[in-house]
Design a protein around this motif. Structure first.
Motif, mmCIF file in Angstrom:
data_model
loop_
_atom_site.group_PDB
_atom_site.id
_atom_site.type_symbol
_atom_site.label_atom_id
_atom_site.label_comp_id
_atom_site.label_asym_id
_atom_site.label_seq_id
_atom_site.Cartn_x
_atom_site.Cartn_y
_atom_site.Cartn_z
ATOM 1 N N PRO A 1 -88.915 -30.557 64.184
ATOM 2 C CA PRO A 1 -89.754 -31.657 64.680
ATOM 3 C C PRO A 1 -91.227 -31.255 64.809
ATOM 4 N N HIS A 2 -91.866 -30.989 63.701
ATOM 5 C CA HIS A 2 -93.286 -30.650 63.701
ATOM 6 C C HIS A 2 -93.928 -31.311 62.490
ATOM 7 N N SER B 1 -87.992 -26.393 46.236
ATOM 8 C CA SER B 1 -88.763 -27.391 46.972
ATOM 9 C C SER B 1 -87.843 -28.402 47.641
ATOM 10 N N ALA B 2 -86.804 -28.822 46.943
ATOM 11 C CA ALA B 2 -85.859 -29.775 47.521
ATOM 12 C C ALA B 2 -85.117 -29.154 48.705
ATOM 13 N N ILE B 3 -84.699 -27.908 48.559
ATOM 14 C CA ILE B 3 -84.004 -27.227 49.662
ATOM 15 C C ILE B 3 -84.962 -27.013 50.830
ATOM 16 N N GLY B 4 -86.203 -26.641 50.536
ATOM 17 C CA GLY B 4 -87.194 -26.456 51.592
ATOM 18 C C GLY B 4 -87.471 -27.738 52.352
ATOM 19 N N MET C 1 -85.311 -30.242 52.716
ATOM 20 C CA MET C 1 -84.121 -30.550 53.525
ATOM 21 C C MET C 1 -84.094 -29.717 54.796
ATOM 22 N N LEU C 2 -84.425 -28.446 54.678
ATOM 23 C CA LEU C 2 -84.432 -27.590 55.857
ATOM 24 C C LEU C 2 -85.578 -27.951 56.808
ATOM 25 N N LEU D 1 -92.805 -30.342 56.973
ATOM 26 C CA LEU D 1 -92.450 -30.830 55.635
ATOM 27 C C LEU D 1 -93.323 -30.228 54.527
ATOM 28 N N PRO D 2 -94.657 -30.257 54.640
ATOM 29 C CA PRO D 2 -95.436 -29.650 53.552
ATOM 30 C C PRO D 2 -95.243 -28.138 53.443
#
Length: 68
Positions: free
Chosen positions: A45-46, A34-37, A39-40, A50-51
């Motif tokens: 820009p959408h 989840s943390a890596i996801g 960060m990526l 993030l979720p």
């Protein structure tokens, strides 16, 4: 302690013999994924990035991570 609660099973009934696939899920792997996801996804820009990055990273991390 019940070890079956962290196991996901899938049955394929298309074949003559049912095949059972067990996947051990990892809580630590889900947290790291989840943390890596996040960060990526922060680079995209959408508003939905993030979720989606959080959930997809958590799922991949839970499956690929070392079982607890």
């Amino acid at each position: 302690m019940n070890l079956e609660k962290n196991v996901m099973a899938a049955y394929y009934h298309i074949k003559d013999q049912p095949t059972k696939i067990e996947i051990d899920l990892s809580l630590d792997g889900a947290k790291k994924g989840s943390a890596i996801g996040l960060m990526l996804a922060s680079r995209i820009p959408h508003p939905a990035a993030l979720p989606v990055g959080f959930v997809v990273g958590g799922l991949i991390g839970a499956v690929v991570g070392k079982p607890d």
